[in-house]
Design an enzyme around this catalytic site. Structure first.
Site, PDB file in Angstrom:
ATOM      1  N   ASP A  21       1.371  -1.445  -0.219  1.00 34.51           N
ATOM      2  CA  ASP A  21       0.403   0.043   0.260  1.00 34.51           C
ATOM      3  C   ASP A  21       0.846   1.379  -0.168  1.00 34.51           C
ATOM      4  O   ASP A  21       1.967   1.572   0.182  1.00 34.51           O
ATOM      5  CB  ASP A  21      -0.978  -0.281   0.928  1.00 34.51           C
ATOM      6  CG  ASP A  21      -2.021   1.173   1.185  1.00 34.51           C
ATOM      7  OD1 ASP A  21      -2.371   1.395  -0.144  1.00 34.51           O
ATOM      8  OD2 ASP A  21      -3.027   1.441   2.096  1.00 34.51           O
ATOM      9  N   HIS A  38       2.659   3.178  -9.032  1.00 30.60           N
ATOM     10  CA  HIS A  38       2.774   1.719  -8.991  1.00 30.60           C
ATOM     11  C   HIS A  38       3.755   1.124 -10.097  1.00 30.60           C
ATOM     12  O   HIS A  38       4.553  -0.019  -9.283  1.00 30.60           O
ATOM     13  CB  HIS A  38       1.112   1.403  -9.886  1.00 30.60           C
ATOM     14  CG  HIS A  38       0.695   2.141  -9.438  1.00 30.60           C
ATOM     15  ND1 HIS A  38      -0.449   1.778  -8.303  1.00 30.60           N
ATOM     16  CD2 HIS A  38      -0.853   2.694  -9.686  1.00 30.60           C
ATOM     17  CE1 HIS A  38      -1.028   1.886  -7.862  1.00 30.60           C
ATOM     18  NE2 HIS A  38      -1.887   3.250  -8.393  1.00 30.60           N
ATOM     19  N   GLU A  68     -12.176  -4.281  -4.941  1.00 23.39           N
ATOM     20  CA  GLU A  68     -12.928  -3.300  -5.064  1.00 23.39           C
ATOM     21  C   GLU A  68     -11.751  -2.334  -5.684  1.00 23.39           C
ATOM     22  O   GLU A  68     -12.710  -1.066  -5.981  1.00 23.39           O
ATOM     23  CB  GLU A  68     -12.320  -2.969  -2.877  1.00 23.39           C
ATOM     24  CG  GLU A  68     -13.344  -3.396  -2.425  1.00 23.39           C
ATOM     25  CD  GLU A  68     -13.095  -4.594  -1.993  1.00 23.39           C
ATOM     26  OE1 GLU A  68     -11.938  -5.284  -2.244  1.00 23.39           O
ATOM     27  OE2 GLU A  68     -14.006  -5.450  -1.372  1.00 23.39           O
ATOM     28  N   TRP A  70     -11.529  -2.505  -8.801  1.00 27.16           N
ATOM     29  CA  TRP A  70     -12.027  -2.015 -10.270  1.00 27.16           C
ATOM     30  C   TRP A  70     -12.736  -1.247  -9.916  1.00 27.16           C
ATOM     31  O   TRP A  70     -12.853  -0.269 -11.570  1.00 27.16           O
ATOM     32  CB  TRP A  70     -12.891  -3.324 -10.426  1.00 27.16           C
ATOM     33  CG  TRP A  70     -12.263  -4.347 -10.521  1.00 27.16           C
ATOM     34  CD1 TRP A  70     -13.090  -6.000 -10.066  1.00 27.16           C
ATOM     35  CD2 TRP A  70     -11.979  -4.849 -12.106  1.00 27.16           C
ATOM     36  NE1 TRP A  70     -11.977  -6.582 -10.505  1.00 27.16           N
ATOM     37  CE2 TRP A  70     -11.132  -6.178 -11.774  1.00 27.16           C
ATOM     38  CE3 TRP A  70     -11.485  -4.010 -12.911  1.00 27.16           C
ATOM     39  CZ2 TRP A  70     -10.690  -7.047 -12.884  1.00 27.16           C
ATOM     40  CZ3 TRP A  70     -10.831  -4.795 -14.008  1.00 27.16           C
ATOM     41  CH2 TRP A  70     -10.272  -5.952 -13.860  1.00 27.16           C
ATOM     42  N   LEU A 132      10.692 -20.908  -4.212  1.00 22.28           N
ATOM     43  CA  LEU A 132       9.980 -19.519  -4.198  1.00 22.28           C
ATOM     44  C   LEU A 132       8.038 -19.837  -5.031  1.00 22.28           C
ATOM     45  O   LEU A 132       8.619 -19.900  -5.559  1.00 22.28           O
ATOM     46  CB  LEU A 132      10.115 -18.106  -4.051  1.00 22.28           C
ATOM     47  CG  LEU A 132       8.971 -17.290  -3.370  1.00 22.28           C
ATOM     48  CD1 LEU A 132       8.976 -17.201  -2.366  1.00 22.28           C
ATOM     49  CD2 LEU A 132       9.682 -16.407  -4.348  1.00 22.28           C
ATOM     50  N   ARG A 189       1.901  -4.973   5.998  1.00 18.85           N
ATOM     51  CA  ARG A 189       0.548  -3.896   5.371  1.00 18.85           C
ATOM     52  C   ARG A 189       1.907  -2.590   5.056  1.00 18.85           C
ATOM     53  O   ARG A 189       2.518  -2.369   6.491  1.00 18.85           O
ATOM     54  CB  ARG A 189      -0.230  -3.642   5.806  1.00 18.85           C
ATOM     55  CG  ARG A 189      -1.199  -2.699   4.700  1.00 18.85           C
ATOM     56  CD  ARG A 189      -2.062  -2.674   5.382  1.00 18.85           C
ATOM     57  NE  ARG A 189      -3.093  -1.841   4.666  1.00 18.85           N
ATOM     58  CZ  ARG A 189      -4.223  -1.901   3.989  1.00 18.85           C
ATOM     59  NH1 ARG A 189      -4.861  -1.907   4.451  1.00 18.85           N
ATOM     60  NH2 ARG A 189      -4.364  -0.686   3.262  1.00 18.85           N
ATOM     61  N   ARG A 195      -5.535  -1.559   8.750  1.00 20.52           N
ATOM     62  CA  ARG A 195      -5.877  -2.983   8.566  1.00 20.52           C
ATOM     63  C   ARG A 195      -6.713  -3.759   7.604  1.00 20.52           C
ATOM     64  O   ARG A 195      -5.255  -3.861   7.008  1.00 20.52           O
ATOM     65  CB  ARG A 195      -7.549  -1.686   8.145  1.00 20.52           C
ATOM     66  CG  ARG A 195      -7.088  -0.696   6.762  1.00 20.52           C
ATOM     67  CD  ARG A 195      -8.658  -0.054   5.956  1.00 20.52           C
ATOM     68  NE  ARG A 195      -8.483   0.976   5.173  1.00 20.52           N
ATOM     69  CZ  ARG A 195      -7.418   1.600   4.954  1.00 20.52           C
ATOM     70  NH1 ARG A 195      -7.778   2.039   7.254  1.00 20.52           N
ATOM     71  NH2 ARG A 195      -7.084   2.247   4.739  1.00 20.52           N
TER      72      ARG A 195
END
Ligand code: FPP
Length: 248
Positions: A21, A38, A68, A70, A132, A189, A195
């Site tokens: 994130d 990105h 979500e 999308w 991996l 995260r 969250r």
């Protein structure tokens, strides 16, 4: 002592899951379009995959695109899909060379044909790898996965292959997209958000959670080492008492 030396390779988490994130904020802080974040995120991705493979971690699951997501602006969705295809074009050879196997979880049918084709090509080409396991969550959300599992399980009850009274947790797991993959032992995260955002809700019942303020494009090898070192300091009790765990 260098961070790498502080890691006990005999006590590695077998499965690490990551919510990558903060790409958007990374770009905005520099006055750039979110898409640059990105693109930069792919470099962090490459470094973390390399580090996980080097350490000998067996499973790495990355939340690349949620159900979500999308709902984001069309340009951002198509840019992300473009980055995905480009990354697969550029990196498939490296995955094969490094004995890495690609797997995808999520509602793949929603992806455009060119993305699907490219994905399945890399999945097939890397299917013989034994190192991996790189699991990419695409068009994924836990509630979608659990609803889908319930739907398919009900169909088996209807057609008589499954008896309601005999259903156990292990039976339900067979209908999840992660069937055959051990539950994550560590979930990371980035970006300071505390969250889980609909990621692997069933699978993280006993997972250790690790949150860092670093934005995903800034997350690198050292940060990954830090997370593993932190994980290795924790006592995992799985509902038992500390004494019971230490007796073992
Ligand atoms: C979250 O940052 C990140 C994403 C929604 C996409 C992650 C994708 C990549 C790192 C690249 C493509 C992946 C592969 C597998 C090649 P955000 O946009 O939510 O950031 P923000 O919270 O700061 O807005």
């Amino acid at each position: 002592m260098p961070l790498r030396k502080q890691i006990n390779t005999l006590k590695l988490p077998s499965h690490v899951a990551i919510i990558m994130d903060g790409n958007g904020r990374w770009a905005r802080q520099r006055g750039l379009d979110r898409i640059f974040g990105h693109q930069q995120g792919v470099n962090a991705l490459r470094e973390v995959i390399e580090t996980a493979a080097e350490l000998g971690i067996k499973y790495l699951t990355l939340y690349a695109f949620s159900t979500e997501n999308w709902c984001r602006p069309d340009e951002e969705v198509s840019a992300l899909m473009g980055i995905m295809i480009q990354s697969l074009n550029n990196e498939t050879g490296t995955l094969i060379k490094n004995n890495i196997r690609l797997k995808v979880i999520g509602d793949i049918n929603r992806l455009a044909d060119d993305v699907k084709e490219r994905l399945f090509e890399t999945i097939n080409l890397t299917s013989v790898s034994t190192g991996l396991n790189l699991v990419v969550a695409l068009s994924y959300s836990s509630r979608w996965e659990i609803t889908e599992a319930a739907r398919r399980m009900s169909a088996d009850v209807n057609n008589g292959t499954l008896k309601i009274d005999s259903i156990k947790e292990e039976d339900f797991e067979k209908y999840l997209t992660t069937y055959g993959i051990p539950d994550p032992e560590l979930m990371i995260r980035t970006s300071g958000e505390l969250r889980i955002s609909n990621f692997l809700l069933w699978q993280i019942a006993y997972t250790e959670l690790y949150f860092t303020n670093k934005l995903w494009p800034d997350f690198g090898k050292k940060d990954f080492y830090d997370a593993i070192i932190d994980f290795q300091k924790r006592e995992r009790r799985f509902g038992k008492t500390s004494e019971q765990v230490l007796e073992k």
